[in-house]
Design a protein around this motif. Structure first.
Motif, PDB file in Angstrom:
ATOM      1  N   GLY A  53      -8.736  -5.617   0.726  1.00  0.00           N
ATOM      2  CA  GLY A  53      -8.241  -6.052  -0.577  1.00  0.00           C
ATOM      3  C   GLY A  53      -7.408  -4.956  -1.197  1.00  0.00           C
ATOM      4  O   GLY A  53      -7.479  -4.669  -2.386  1.00  0.00           O
ATOM      5  N   ALA A  54      -6.597  -4.333  -0.366  1.00  0.00           N
ATOM      6  CA  ALA A  54      -5.861  -3.115  -0.722  1.00  0.00           C
ATOM      7  C   ALA A  54      -4.841  -3.303  -1.828  1.00  0.00           C
ATOM      8  O   ALA A  54      -4.447  -2.338  -2.476  1.00  0.00           O
ATOM      9  CB  ALA A  54      -5.164  -2.559   0.521  1.00  0.00           C
ATOM     10  N   GLY A  55      -4.380  -4.526  -2.031  1.00  0.00           N
ATOM     11  CA  GLY A  55      -3.352  -4.737  -3.046  1.00  0.00           C
ATOM     12  C   GLY A  55      -2.113  -3.937  -2.714  1.00  0.00           C
ATOM     13  O   GLY A  55      -1.572  -4.022  -1.614  1.00  0.00           O
ATOM     14  N   THR A  56      -1.689  -3.089  -3.644  1.00  0.00           N
ATOM     15  CA  THR A  56      -0.478  -2.273  -3.448  1.00  0.00           C
ATOM     16  C   THR A  56      -0.775  -0.969  -2.708  1.00  0.00           C
ATOM     17  O   THR A  56       0.111  -0.131  -2.564  1.00  0.00           O
ATOM     18  CB  THR A  56       0.184  -1.955  -4.801  1.00  0.00           C
ATOM     19  N   GLY A  57      -1.999  -0.803  -2.258  1.00  0.00           N
ATOM     20  CA  GLY A  57      -2.320   0.317  -1.374  1.00  0.00           C
ATOM     21  C   GLY A  57      -2.633   1.630  -2.047  1.00  0.00           C
ATOM     22  O   GLY A  57      -2.218   2.682  -1.567  1.00  0.00           O
ATOM     23  N   ILE A  58      -3.400   1.612  -3.130  1.00  0.00           N
ATOM     24  CA  ILE A  58      -3.717   2.869  -3.820  1.00  0.00           C
ATOM     25  C   ILE A  58      -4.384   3.877  -2.881  1.00  0.00           C
ATOM     26  O   ILE A  58      -4.093   5.066  -2.933  1.00  0.00           O
ATOM     27  CB  ILE A  58      -4.569   2.638  -5.091  1.00  0.00           C
ATOM     28  N   ILE A  59      -5.243   3.415  -1.990  1.00  0.00           N
ATOM     29  CA  ILE A  59      -5.915   4.338  -1.057  1.00  0.00           C
ATOM     30  C   ILE A  59      -4.878   4.970  -0.125  1.00  0.00           C
ATOM     31  O   ILE A  59      -4.905   6.172   0.131  1.00  0.00           O
ATOM     32  CB  ILE A  59      -7.029   3.619  -0.260  1.00  0.00           C
ATOM     33  N   SER A  60      -3.939   4.160   0.357  1.00  0.00           N
ATOM     34  CA  SER A  60      -2.908   4.671   1.273  1.00  0.00           C
ATOM     35  C   SER A  60      -1.972   5.664   0.598  1.00  0.00           C
ATOM     36  O   SER A  60      -1.325   6.460   1.273  1.00  0.00           O
ATOM     37  CB  SER A  60      -2.097   3.511   1.861  1.00  0.00           C
ATOM     38  N   LYS A  61      -1.910   5.633  -0.711  1.00  0.00           N
ATOM     39  CA  LYS A  61      -1.050   6.559  -1.453  1.00  0.00           C
ATOM     40  C   LYS A  61      -1.736   7.908  -1.690  1.00  0.00           C
ATOM     41  O   LYS A  61      -1.105   8.854  -2.136  1.00  0.00           O
ATOM     42  CB  LYS A  61      -0.623   5.923  -2.783  1.00  0.00           C
ATOM     43  N   HIS A  62      -3.045   7.968  -1.379  1.00  0.00           N
ATOM     44  CA  HIS A  62      -3.799   9.199  -1.634  1.00  0.00           C
ATOM     45  C   HIS A  62      -4.450   9.794  -0.388  1.00  0.00           C
ATOM     46  O   HIS A  62      -4.946  10.919  -0.438  1.00  0.00           O
ATOM     47  CB  HIS A  62      -4.864   8.952  -2.701  1.00  0.00           C
ATOM     48  N   PHE A  63      -4.482   9.033   0.710  1.00  0.00           N
ATOM     49  CA  PHE A  63      -5.121   9.503   1.936  1.00  0.00           C
ATOM     50  C   PHE A  63      -4.272   9.139   3.148  1.00  0.00           C
ATOM     51  O   PHE A  63      -3.494   8.185   3.126  1.00  0.00           O
ATOM     52  CB  PHE A  63      -6.526   8.883   2.101  1.00  0.00           C
ATOM     53  N   GLU A  64      -4.458   9.905   4.220  1.00  0.00           N
ATOM     54  CA  GLU A  64      -3.795   9.639   5.494  1.00  0.00           C
ATOM     55  C   GLU A  64      -4.656   8.686   6.316  1.00  0.00           C
ATOM     56  O   GLU A  64      -5.837   8.509   6.036  1.00  0.00           O
ATOM     57  CB  GLU A  64      -3.629  10.958   6.275  1.00  0.00           C
ATOM     58  N   ASN A  65      -4.069   8.102   7.340  1.00  0.00           N
ATOM     59  CA  ASN A  65      -4.795   7.313   8.334  1.00  0.00           C
ATOM     60  C   ASN A  65      -5.496   6.097   7.725  1.00  0.00           C
ATOM     61  O   ASN A  65      -6.652   5.812   8.014  1.00  0.00           O
ATOM     62  CB  ASN A  65      -5.797   8.206   9.075  1.00  0.00           C
ATOM     63  N   VAL A  66      -4.782   5.397   6.834  1.00  0.00           N
ATOM     64  CA  VAL A  66      -5.317   4.227   6.144  1.00  0.00           C
ATOM     65  C   VAL A  66      -4.665   2.961   6.685  1.00  0.00           C
ATOM     66  O   VAL A  66      -3.452   2.906   6.863  1.00  0.00           O
ATOM     67  CB  VAL A  66      -5.067   4.311   4.617  1.00  0.00           C
ATOM     68  N   THR A  67      -5.488   1.953   6.932  1.00  0.00           N
ATOM     69  CA  THR A  67      -4.999   0.616   7.223  1.00  0.00           C
ATOM     70  C   THR A  67      -5.329  -0.232   5.998  1.00  0.00           C
ATOM     71  O   THR A  67      -6.494  -0.366   5.621  1.00  0.00           O
ATOM     72  CB  THR A  67      -5.682   0.017   8.469  1.00  0.00           C
ATOM     73  N   SER A  68      -4.284  -0.760   5.369  1.00  0.00           N
ATOM     74  CA  SER A  68      -4.447  -1.568   4.160  1.00  0.00           C
ATOM     75  C   SER A  68      -4.425  -3.043   4.533  1.00  0.00           C
ATOM     76  O   SER A  68      -3.486  -3.510   5.183  1.00  0.00           O
ATOM     77  CB  SER A  68      -3.305  -1.288   3.179  1.00  0.00           C
ATOM     78  N   VAL A  69      -5.461  -3.777   4.106  1.00  0.00           N
ATOM     79  CA  VAL A  69      -5.592  -5.197   4.410  1.00  0.00           C
ATOM     80  C   VAL A  69      -5.634  -5.985   3.102  1.00  0.00           C
ATOM     81  O   VAL A  69      -6.374  -5.617   2.181  1.00  0.00           O
ATOM     82  CB  VAL A  69      -6.887  -5.473   5.213  1.00  0.00           C
ATOM     83  N   ASP A  70      -4.856  -7.042   3.037  1.00  0.00           N
ATOM     84  CA  ASP A  70      -4.871  -7.918   1.872  1.00  0.00           C
ATOM     85  C   ASP A  70      -4.245  -9.244   2.276  1.00  0.00           C
ATOM     86  O   ASP A  70      -3.319  -9.257   3.095  1.00  0.00           O
ATOM     87  CB  ASP A  70      -4.067  -7.295   0.716  1.00  0.00           C
ATOM     88  N   PRO A  71      -4.722 -10.353   1.722  1.00  0.00           N
ATOM     89  CA  PRO A  71      -4.081 -11.631   2.028  1.00  0.00           C
ATOM     90  C   PRO A  71      -2.776 -11.842   1.250  1.00  0.00           C
ATOM     91  O   PRO A  71      -2.009 -12.737   1.573  1.00  0.00           O
ATOM     92  CB  PRO A  71      -5.133 -12.677   1.643  1.00  0.00           C
ATOM     93  N   ALA A  72      -2.520 -11.007   0.235  1.00  0.00           N
ATOM     94  CA  ALA A  72      -1.307 -11.135  -0.573  1.00  0.00           C
ATOM     95  C   ALA A  72      -0.223 -10.217  -0.007  1.00  0.00           C
ATOM     96  O   ALA A  72      -0.152  -9.026  -0.313  1.00  0.00           O
ATOM     97  CB  ALA A  72      -1.605 -10.814  -2.030  1.00  0.00           C
ATOM     98  N   GLU A  73       0.636 -10.783   0.806  1.00  0.00           N
ATOM     99  CA  GLU A  73       1.663 -10.014   1.512  1.00  0.00           C
ATOM    100  C   GLU A  73       2.597  -9.262   0.565  1.00  0.00           C
ATOM    101  O   GLU A  73       3.001  -8.131   0.851  1.00  0.00           O
ATOM    102  CB  GLU A  73       2.471 -10.959   2.401  1.00  0.00           C
ATOM    103  N   GLU A  74       2.926  -9.858  -0.563  1.00  0.00           N
ATOM    104  CA  GLU A  74       3.854  -9.209  -1.494  1.00  0.00           C
ATOM    105  C   GLU A  74       3.257  -7.921  -2.070  1.00  0.00           C
ATOM    106  O   GLU A  74       3.973  -6.964  -2.301  1.00  0.00           O
ATOM    107  CB  GLU A  74       4.262 -10.166  -2.613  1.00  0.00           C
ATOM    108  N   LEU A  75       1.954  -7.899  -2.293  1.00  0.00           N
ATOM    109  CA  LEU A  75       1.310  -6.672  -2.760  1.00  0.00           C
ATOM    110  C   LEU A  75       1.379  -5.592  -1.683  1.00  0.00           C
ATOM    111  O   LEU A  75       1.692  -4.438  -1.960  1.00  0.00           O
ATOM    112  CB  LEU A  75      -0.157  -6.929  -3.126  1.00  0.00           C
ATOM    113  N   LEU A  76       1.082  -5.982  -0.446  1.00  0.00           N
ATOM    114  CA  LEU A  76       1.050  -5.011   0.657  1.00  0.00           C
ATOM    115  C   LEU A  76       2.401  -4.352   0.911  1.00  0.00           C
ATOM    116  O   LEU A  76       2.451  -3.248   1.444  1.00  0.00           O
ATOM    117  CB  LEU A  76       0.581  -5.687   1.943  1.00  0.00           C
ATOM    118  N   LYS A  77       3.477  -4.983   0.532  1.00  0.00           N
ATOM    119  CA  LYS A  77       4.809  -4.402   0.737  1.00  0.00           C
ATOM    120  C   LYS A  77       4.957  -3.075   0.005  1.00  0.00           C
ATOM    121  O   LYS A  77       5.820  -2.274   0.343  1.00  0.00           O
ATOM    122  CB  LYS A  77       5.895  -5.385   0.299  1.00  0.00           C
TER     123      LYS A  77
END
Length: 168
Positions: A53-77
């Protein structure tokens, strides 16, 4: 990267998230960052990280080696690194793929029983950080099921309950 046909089967909630994707961070980024900062005081993000449920990927913006998963493709972009359009109830990864699994204010959108089964399946260790929206319709049930399946410590936050479990 895409799970064909998923967008067509999403509930209205996820379609709404796709529609507000461009302004999502303006609305929610600081709130999510505040929760992340609380978690970081009590939890060490390790190895390969799955953000459900990563949304816009806040975890990926603060850590390395993150796989972001979300059903809302526009957020994941807006997320960094690897992104996968998928739902928590059916994670497209092999067993024991991730060292850490995190989900910030998203699990209340899921079938929690299926999501728990998938989280257990893809996890290598008991390194979990979840936040559950206190106003969620099934808040008590979700928290109870998570605590019955994982050895979680509670941290109270304004809008969410933070649940963490760490193995060293």
């Amino acid at each position: 990267r895409k799970n064909k046909g998923l967008q067509d089967t999403l509930p209205r909630t996820w379609n709404m998230y796709n529609e507000i994707a461009r302004g999502y961070d303006e609305l929610y980024y600081q709130e999510q960052l505040d929760k992340l900062n609380i978690i970081k005081k009590h939890f060490k993000f390790q190895g390969k990280i799955l953000d459900i449920g990563a949304g816009t990927g806040i975890i990926s913006k603060h850590f390395e080696n993150v796989t972001s998963v979300d059903p809302a493709e526009e957020l994941l972009k807006q997320a960094k690194g690897k992104t996968v359009v998928a739902k928590a109830e059916k994670l497209p990864f092999p067993n024991n793929s991730f060292d850490t699994v995190v989900s910030l204010t998203a699990l209340h959108h899921c079938d929690i029983d299926k999501a728990i089964k998938e989280i257990k399946r893809v996890s290598k260790a008991e390194n979990y950080a979840f936040t559950i929206l206190k106003k969620a319709k099934h808040f008590k049930e979700i928290v109870s099921k998570l605590k019955n399946n994982f050895n979680l410590k509670e941290i109270d936050e304004k809008k969410d309950l933070i649940l963490i479990s760490q193995t060293n």
